[in-house]
Design a protein around this motif. Structure first.
Motif, PDB file in Angstrom:
ATOM      1  N   GLN A 134       6.152  10.386   1.274  1.00 56.07           N
ATOM      2  CA  GLN A 134       5.353   9.281   0.745  1.00 56.07           C
ATOM      3  C   GLN A 134       6.121   7.981   0.959  1.00 56.07           C
ATOM      4  O   GLN A 134       7.325   7.931   0.727  1.00 56.07           O
ATOM      5  N   TRP A 135       5.370   6.966   1.366  1.00 60.40           N
ATOM      6  CA  TRP A 135       6.007   5.706   1.723  1.00 60.40           C
ATOM      7  C   TRP A 135       5.309   4.537   1.046  1.00 60.40           C
ATOM      8  O   TRP A 135       4.086   4.502   0.966  1.00 60.40           O
ATOM      9  N   ALA A 136       6.108   3.598   0.581  1.00 60.24           N
ATOM     10  CA  ALA A 136       5.581   2.318   0.130  1.00 60.24           C
ATOM     11  C   ALA A 136       5.577   1.407   1.352  1.00 60.24           C
ATOM     12  O   ALA A 136       6.574   1.312   2.067  1.00 60.24           O
ATOM     13  N   ILE A 137       4.460   0.761   1.584  1.00 61.64           N
ATOM     14  CA  ILE A 137       4.292  -0.111   2.748  1.00 61.64           C
ATOM     15  C   ILE A 137       4.027  -1.531   2.263  1.00 61.64           C
ATOM     16  O   ILE A 137       3.264  -1.739   1.321  1.00 61.64           O
ATOM     17  N   VAL A 138       4.651  -2.501   2.906  1.00 58.78           N
ATOM     18  CA  VAL A 138       4.321  -3.904   2.676  1.00 58.78           C
ATOM     19  C   VAL A 138       4.063  -4.514   4.050  1.00 58.78           C
ATOM     20  O   VAL A 138       4.948  -4.512   4.908  1.00 58.78           O
ATOM     21  N   GLU A 139       2.841  -5.021   4.247  1.00 58.42           N
ATOM     22  CA  GLU A 139       2.488  -5.672   5.503  1.00 58.42           C
ATOM     23  C   GLU A 139       2.334  -7.162   5.274  1.00 58.42           C
ATOM     24  O   GLU A 139       1.664  -7.586   4.325  1.00 58.42           O
ATOM     25  N   ILE A 140       2.979  -7.938   6.142  1.00 57.37           N
ATOM     26  CA  ILE A 140       2.911  -9.401   6.066  1.00 57.37           C
ATOM     27  C   ILE A 140       2.344  -9.891   7.388  1.00 57.37           C
ATOM     28  O   ILE A 140       2.965  -9.720   8.447  1.00 57.37           O
ATOM     29  N   ALA A 141       1.138 -10.458   7.321  1.00 56.43           N
ATOM     30  CA  ALA A 141       0.445 -10.915   8.532  1.00 56.43           C
ATOM     31  C   ALA A 141       0.243 -12.424   8.463  1.00 56.43           C
ATOM     32  O   ALA A 141      -0.059 -12.960   7.400  1.00 56.43           O
ATOM     33  N   ASP A 142       0.389 -13.084   9.614  1.00 58.01           N
ATOM     34  CA  ASP A 142       0.168 -14.529   9.655  1.00 58.01           C
ATOM     35  C   ASP A 142      -0.919 -14.851  10.676  1.00 58.01           C
ATOM     36  O   ASP A 142      -1.282 -14.024  11.506  1.00 58.01           O
ATOM     37  N   SER A 143      -1.416 -16.084  10.597  1.00 62.51           N
ATOM     38  CA  SER A 143      -2.474 -16.527  11.514  1.00 62.51           C
ATOM     39  C   SER A 143      -1.903 -17.438  12.606  1.00 62.51           C
ATOM     40  O   SER A 143      -2.604 -18.297  13.134  1.00 62.51           O
ATOM     41  N   GLY A 144      -0.646 -17.228  12.938  1.00 59.81           N
ATOM     42  CA  GLY A 144      -0.011 -18.016  13.991  1.00 59.81           C
ATOM     43  C   GLY A 144      -0.385 -17.519  15.375  1.00 59.81           C
ATOM     44  O   GLY A 144      -1.375 -16.802  15.555  1.00 59.81           O
ATOM     45  N   LYS A 145       0.438 -17.861  16.360  1.00 60.86           N
ATOM     46  CA  LYS A 145       0.156 -17.493  17.759  1.00 60.86           C
ATOM     47  C   LYS A 145       0.641 -16.095  18.116  1.00 60.86           C
ATOM     48  O   LYS A 145       0.366 -15.599  19.194  1.00 60.86           O
TER      49      LYS A 145
ATOM     50  N   SER B 129       0.852  -1.193   0.000  1.00 54.50           N
ATOM     51  CA  SER B 129       0.000   0.000   0.000  1.00 54.50           C
ATOM     52  C   SER B 129       0.888   1.244   0.000  1.00 54.50           C
ATOM     53  O   SER B 129       2.115   1.136  -0.010  1.00 54.50           O
ATOM     54  N   VAL B 130       0.261   2.405   0.009  1.00 51.56           N
ATOM     55  CA  VAL B 130       0.979   3.682   0.029  1.00 51.56           C
ATOM     56  C   VAL B 130       0.474   4.495   1.213  1.00 51.56           C
ATOM     57  O   VAL B 130      -0.720   4.498   1.513  1.00 51.56           O
ATOM     58  N   GLN B 131       1.391   5.156   1.883  1.00 45.62           N
ATOM     59  CA  GLN B 131       1.029   6.041   2.995  1.00 45.62           C
ATOM     60  C   GLN B 131       1.691   7.381   2.782  1.00 45.62           C
ATOM     61  O   GLN B 131       2.866   7.455   2.407  1.00 45.62           O
ATOM     62  N   ARG B 132       0.934   8.421   3.010  1.00 44.24           N
ATOM     63  CA  ARG B 132       1.476   9.775   2.937  1.00 44.24           C
ATOM     64  C   ARG B 132       1.336  10.426   4.299  1.00 44.24           C
ATOM     65  O   ARG B 132       0.263  10.395   4.891  1.00 44.24           O
TER      66      ARG B 132
END
Length: 197
Positions: free
Chosen positions: A125-136, A117-120
């Motif tokens: 301005q920033w490029a964002i990459v979020e990596i989410a898991d369904s672990g504990k 995504s992009v955040q300003r």
């Protein structure tokens, strides 16, 4: 050995040996990259293309673990970052592998989601990459230490991957943070300065 006409036990042993050689090669490469940082070779990199390539590269890895890899897209248009494509790819692959390995075999939900995504904000301005898991999730005491070299909670880990990922992102003028999601699981957030194509 792979070309020999081996029985089933021989083929299994050969496969295990090859897998261990690959693991050792990856570990040695990680140690060398950490011990001898290379100067960045910056080029224009399409963020969405890189994310999709990393997802495709790890699809077999995820399939073997019966995990779903979801590649989201919160981008209105292509986003380009000035980055060392090889090092950024290695960072994303490492974060995705870690997310997959954080999900136990008996977890009811088995998915990893990566969303660019992009955040300003007032800093730019920033490029964002979020990596989410369904672990504990990550124990609170470990959250403060996971980017420290040689710290690991994995029995077979070497503690270099996240430290190297953190350094690569920092070299690019960005940040890499980790947190636990309210819904459960961990999330790593990579933030890089961007230019829009």
């Amino acid at each position: 050995l792979q070309n020999l006409n081996l029985d089933e036990a021989g083929q299994t042993a050969t496969g295990s040996l090859l897998n261990e050689v690959r693991n050792l090669s990856e570990m040695v490469t990680a140690f060398l990259n950490f011990a001898r940082p290379q100067p960045l070779e910056l080029e224009n990199v399409s963020l969405m293309e890189l994310v999709q390539d990393c997802g495709a590269e790890l699809q077999t890895f995820f399939d073997e673990r019966r995990l779903e890899l979801q590649v989201g897209n919160s981008l209105e248009k292509d986003v380009v970052v000035r980055a060392d494509e090889r090092m950024l790819r290695q960072t994303l692959l490492n974060l995705l592998r870690n997310a997959a390995e954080a999900i136990s075999d008996n977890a009811p939900e088995r998915k990893v989601k990566i969303v660019p995504s992009v955040q300003r904000d007032e800093t730019g301005q920033w490029a964002i990459v979020e990596i989410a898991d369904s672990g504990k999730g990550i124990p609170p005491a470990d959250l403060e230490r996971i980017f420290i070299p040689f710290f690991t909670t994995k029995a077979s880990g070497h503690g270099v991957g996240l430290a190297l990922a953190h350094r690569v992102v920092t070299q690019h003028g960005g940040t890499l943070t980790a947190s636990n999601r309210p819904a459960g699981g961990a999330m790593f957030r990579l933030q890089l300065p961007l230019s829009v194509a």
